[in-house]
Design an enzyme around this catalytic site. Structure first.
Site, PDB file in Angstrom:
ATOM      1  N   HIS A  64       0.822  -1.211   0.000  1.00  0.00           N
ATOM      2  CA  HIS A  64       0.000   0.000   0.000  1.00  0.00           C
ATOM      3  C   HIS A  64       0.858   1.265   0.000  1.00  0.00           C
ATOM      4  CE1 HIS A  64       0.045   0.951   4.415  1.00  0.00           C
ATOM      5  NE2 HIS A  64       0.084  -0.352   4.573  1.00  0.00           N
ATOM      6  N   ASP A 177       5.601   1.850   6.940  1.00  0.00           N
ATOM      7  CA  ASP A 177       4.308   1.200   6.732  1.00  0.00           C
ATOM      8  C   ASP A 177       3.571   2.005   5.671  1.00  0.00           C
ATOM      9  OD1 ASP A 177       1.882  -0.024   6.850  1.00  0.00           O
ATOM     10  OD2 ASP A 177       1.410   0.507   8.914  1.00  0.00           O
ATOM     11  N   GLU A 207      -5.215   1.870   2.165  1.00  0.00           N
ATOM     12  CA  GLU A 207      -5.190   0.658   2.987  1.00  0.00           C
ATOM     13  C   GLU A 207      -5.469   0.990   4.435  1.00  0.00           C
ATOM     14  OE1 GLU A 207      -3.273  -2.525   5.500  1.00  0.00           O
ATOM     15  OE2 GLU A 207      -2.988  -0.371   5.506  1.00  0.00           O
ATOM     16  N   GLU A 208      -4.890   2.091   4.900  1.00  0.00           N
ATOM     17  CA  GLU A 208      -4.955   2.448   6.321  1.00  0.00           C
ATOM     18  C   GLU A 208      -6.360   2.827   6.785  1.00  0.00           C
ATOM     19  OE1 GLU A 208      -2.731   1.862   8.320  1.00  0.00           O
ATOM     20  OE2 GLU A 208      -0.782   1.954   7.338  1.00  0.00           O
ATOM     21  N   ASP A 230       3.821  -6.135   3.606  1.00  0.00           N
ATOM     22  CA  ASP A 230       3.496  -5.040   4.531  1.00  0.00           C
ATOM     23  C   ASP A 230       4.435  -5.119   5.735  1.00  0.00           C
ATOM     24  OD1 ASP A 230       2.078  -2.939   5.844  1.00  0.00           O
ATOM     25  OD2 ASP A 230       0.197  -3.616   4.974  1.00  0.00           O
ATOM     26  N   HIS A 318       3.054   3.156  12.839  1.00  0.00           N
ATOM     27  CA  HIS A 318       1.969   4.134  13.033  1.00  0.00           C
ATOM     28  C   HIS A 318       2.382   5.285  13.956  1.00  0.00           C
ATOM     29  CE1 HIS A 318      -1.700   1.868  11.313  1.00  0.00           C
ATOM     30  NE2 HIS A 318      -0.587   1.529  10.685  1.00  0.00           N
TER      31      HIS A 318
HETATM   32 ZN   LIG Z   1       0.492  -1.333   6.388  1.00  0.00          ZN
END
Ligand SMILES: [Zn+2]
Length: 346
Positions: A64, A177, A207-208, A230, A318
């Site tokens: 992603h 990420d 995606e998130e 990922d 994140h």
């Molecule tokens: Zn991810």
């Protein structure tokens, strides 16, 4: 271009979910020399195709392009920018961050303001400041001044962190990420050579915020097998127990057995494990993770697509800055290429 350079470019680019343009342009450019075709679909996924032999199966490898970030929600009359969170961000890591507001005209730098400890009340010191109490300070004095700088409600805001190499194979940067997945995808298509199966390399959007790009891309391509590349939570740091996060950075790619949205098809897991064992690559098996990946959506496409996940163990995901091992990335590339060579229809 060297792999580390590709990762650096992708990590430094901004692509808050729904605003992936900068990453999309890079991905198109990086994928193009090594595939038969690159296109951008209606929602903005980048689809690269490397055609194999007729009547042979196809494999979709998804990474992603989007990252977690913020979005301008409100501008106060005094010229402060209040924001909404895009994707899963922990409020505790927002305070005192340097950020970039991406306006239609030009990027604007700001910081997330904090109350200095000198004036904090005792109970305030113990409390987590929630995102809706925070604000971005761009040094403006009025709403009018903010608007004159081109800032509008809905503008994406990313963290201002630059890619850095630490010792040996360890790097830190923004949005690993899933820019590490994007970089690996580029490298797989560069190195894979002649193979029988058709390879779809897909840079997915959003995606998130709900695995959205992968949903439509997989519907269109309807591959025989799906793999998401990922990141996963790497433990092994103070305060994190092995039972919470048994996967470790530097110990090889993690192969998902089950997560919140996917139980990996046993034949796909076999394909990946066999590839790792044939090459003597270290790997880790992972289950019980609270999150999920694009593979969850790919697997439920039309009549179903056997799917799996290759993850790079990454610390501090994140958050504005995360850490990973380039050795794990290199092993993921080798493992993926070996698996592609052995793809069969299930
Ligand atoms: Zn991810």
């Amino acid at each position: 271009m060297k792999f580390i350079k590709i990762l650096e470019k992708l990590s430094n680019a901004c692509g808050v979910a729904g605003r992936e343009e900068e990453v999309r342009v890079l991905m198109k450019e990086l994928l193009k020399p090594n595939v038969d075709e690159v296109r951008v679909d209606k929602l903005g996924n980048v689809v690269a195709v490397r055609r194999g032999k007729k009547d042979r199966p196809s494999i979709m490898i998804a990474a992603h392009m989007d990252e977690v970030g913020l979005m301008v929600k409100n501008i106060t009359k005094d010229g402060f920018v209040q924001f909404a969170k895009i994707g899963g961000i922990d409020d505790r890591i927002l305070v005192a961050q340097k950020v970039i507001l991406h306006t239609e005209r030009r990027p604007v730098t700001g910081i997330i303001g904090t109350k200095p400890p000198h004036i904090l009340k005792e109970e305030e010191k113990k409390k987590i400041i929630e995102a809706d109490e925070l604000f971005i300070d761009i040094g403006a004095n009025s709403k009018n001044e903010v608007e004159k700088m081109g800032i509008r409600v809905g503008d994406p805001v990313s963290f201002d962190i630059k890619f850095t190499r630490l010792k040996n194979d360890i790097v830190v940067g923004k949005a690993f990420d899933d820019r590490i997945g994007c970089a690996i995808l580029v490298e797989i298509l560069k190195r894979v050579g002649e193979v029988d199966c058709t390879v779809y390399g897909v840079g997915t959007i959003q995606e998130e915020v709900g695995l959205r790009g992968a949903t439509t891309a997989a519907f269109g391509l309807y591959p025989d097998i799906g793999i998401a590349v990922d990141v996963t939570v790497a433990g092994g740091v103070p305060g994190v127990k092995d039972i919470e996060a048994p996967i470790k950075m530097g110990k090889g790619p993690s192969l998902t057995v089950a997560d919140r949205g996917l139980i990996t098809h046993p034949k796909v897991l076999r394909l990946l494990v066999d590839a790792a064992e044939k090459l003597g690559i270290p790997y880790q098996l992972e289950t019980g993770l609270g999150g999920t990946t694009d593979a969850a959506k790919i697997s439920l496409t039309r009549e179903g697509v056997p799917s799996g996940v290759i993850s790079i163990p990454t610390r501090y995901i994140h958050s504005p800055v995360s850490m990973l091992s380039l050795d794990d990335a290199e092993n993921s590339i080798k493992l993926s290429i070996e698996a592609i060579k052995n793809v069969r229809s299930f």
